[in-house]
Design a protein around this motif. Structure first.
Motif, mmCIF file in Angstrom:
data_model
loop_
_atom_site.group_PDB
_atom_site.id
_atom_site.type_symbol
_atom_site.label_atom_id
_atom_site.label_comp_id
_atom_site.label_asym_id
_atom_site.label_seq_id
_atom_site.Cartn_x
_atom_site.Cartn_y
_atom_site.Cartn_z
ATOM 1 N N ARG A 24 -12.709 22.698 -24.634
ATOM 2 C CA ARG A 24 -11.623 22.242 -25.515
ATOM 3 C C ARG A 24 -10.416 23.167 -25.393
ATOM 4 N NH1 ARG A 24 -8.288 19.123 -27.855
ATOM 5 N NH2 ARG A 24 -8.119 19.131 -30.117
ATOM 6 N N ILE A 41 1.739 23.464 -27.741
ATOM 7 C CA ILE A 41 0.653 22.491 -27.873
ATOM 8 C C ILE A 41 0.880 21.739 -29.181
ATOM 9 C CG2 ILE A 41 -1.828 22.207 -28.214
ATOM 10 C CD1 ILE A 41 -2.095 24.965 -26.721
ATOM 11 N N LYS A 42 0.883 20.427 -29.113
ATOM 12 C CA LYS A 42 1.059 19.618 -30.321
ATOM 13 C C LYS A 42 0.093 18.445 -30.261
ATOM 14 C CE LYS A 42 3.073 18.113 -34.091
ATOM 15 N NZ LYS A 42 2.625 18.626 -35.358
ATOM 16 N N GLU A 43 -0.802 18.394 -31.247
ATOM 17 C CA GLU A 43 -1.706 17.261 -31.415
ATOM 18 C C GLU A 43 -1.617 16.803 -32.858
ATOM 19 O OE1 GLU A 43 -5.665 18.095 -30.106
ATOM 20 O OE2 GLU A 43 -5.088 18.013 -27.994
ATOM 21 N N GLU A 44 -2.335 15.759 -33.200
ATOM 22 C CA GLU A 44 -2.253 15.199 -34.544
ATOM 23 C C GLU A 44 -2.661 16.201 -35.623
ATOM 24 O OE1 GLU A 44 -4.296 11.616 -37.078
ATOM 25 O OE2 GLU A 44 -3.950 11.289 -34.935
ATOM 26 N N GLU A 64 -1.433 22.592 -33.844
ATOM 27 C CA GLU A 64 -0.351 22.974 -32.939
ATOM 28 C C GLU A 64 -0.620 24.391 -32.477
ATOM 29 O OE1 GLU A 64 3.511 23.000 -34.769
ATOM 30 O OE2 GLU A 64 2.862 24.280 -36.402
ATOM 31 N N GLY A 77 -2.778 21.069 -21.546
ATOM 32 C CA GLY A 77 -1.883 20.059 -22.093
ATOM 33 C C GLY A 77 -0.605 20.604 -22.696
ATOM 34 N N LEU A 83 -6.685 22.145 -24.163
ATOM 35 C CA LEU A 83 -5.484 22.390 -24.960
ATOM 36 C C LEU A 83 -4.443 23.158 -24.155
ATOM 37 C CD1 LEU A 83 -7.121 23.321 -28.375
ATOM 38 C CD2 LEU A 83 -5.634 21.351 -27.945
#
Length: 195
Positions: A127, A86-89, A92, A134, A131
């Motif tokens: 949420r 998982i990688k978001e702004e 992770e 995704g 995550l």
């Protein structure tokens, strides 16, 4: 079902043995002291998770590595590998499914300097599901410290939020179906979850 004076060490021992047996020894001490002498009844339930990783870690690849500042820890190491990442702004993480396919371990960390408590405060069930959904399988070198989780929490505030406040108050609780007596004879005074 057994009958004991719950305020005795004998009852404390019996409760702990009951919980230990039903959790396969994962929870050895549920009660650190006997119940108060005002306690008339204890209702216990035990559930535990005995799950194996879908993709097992090789025991020969466990090593001691630096973890945080001067702390070292025993790590589960798996490299090279492909894992769901998982990688978001601002965060992770990784999804590690269990063999059943119904459950997974989700490890997250903030990448923007937030403390774990701050990240946790903004994670709802929806949420977390988003995550995990995704996550994308990517090649990586993966290491995770071995750890044991212990959690002990009173659930009285949760029950009150759910609308069960009358059952928690001696003057309002009505468990006459259990006791044969009227209001005030029995109420819920403690609900504990221990992991």
């Amino acid at each position: 079902i057994f009958k004991l004076d719950l305020s005795t060490k004998e009852a404390q021992k019996a409760v702990n043995e009951w919980v230990a047996k039903r959790t396969e020894g994962m929870i050895e001490e549920f009660r650190s002291e006997p119940y108060a002498d005002t306690v008339k009844m204890a209702i216990l339930n035990a559930v535990y998770l005995d799950a194996k990783w879908e993709e097992a870690f090789d025991r020969m690849k466990t090593d001691t590595l630096p973890f945080y500042r001067e702390v070292t820890a025993s790590f589960l190491i798996d490299w090279p590998t492909h894992r769901e990442y998982i990688k978001e702004e601002t965060l992770e993480g990784i999804v590690l499914p269990y063999q059943s396919g119904r459950l997974a371990f989700l490890a997250l960390r903030a990448t923007d300097g937030r403390k774990p408590e701050e990240l946790l405060a903004e994670l709802s069930a929806e949420r977390l599901q988003s995550l995990a959904a995704g996550a994308a399988e990517v090649p990586m070198d993966f290491a995770m410290p071995r750890f044991t989780l212990e959690y002990n929490q009173t659930l009285l505030p949760v029950l009150e939020e759910m609308g069960l406040s009358a059952a928690l108050k001696p003057e309002k609780a009505d468990f006459s179906g259990i006791t044969g007596a009227g209001e005030g004879s029995l109420h819920i005074g403690e609900v504990t979850q221990k992991v």
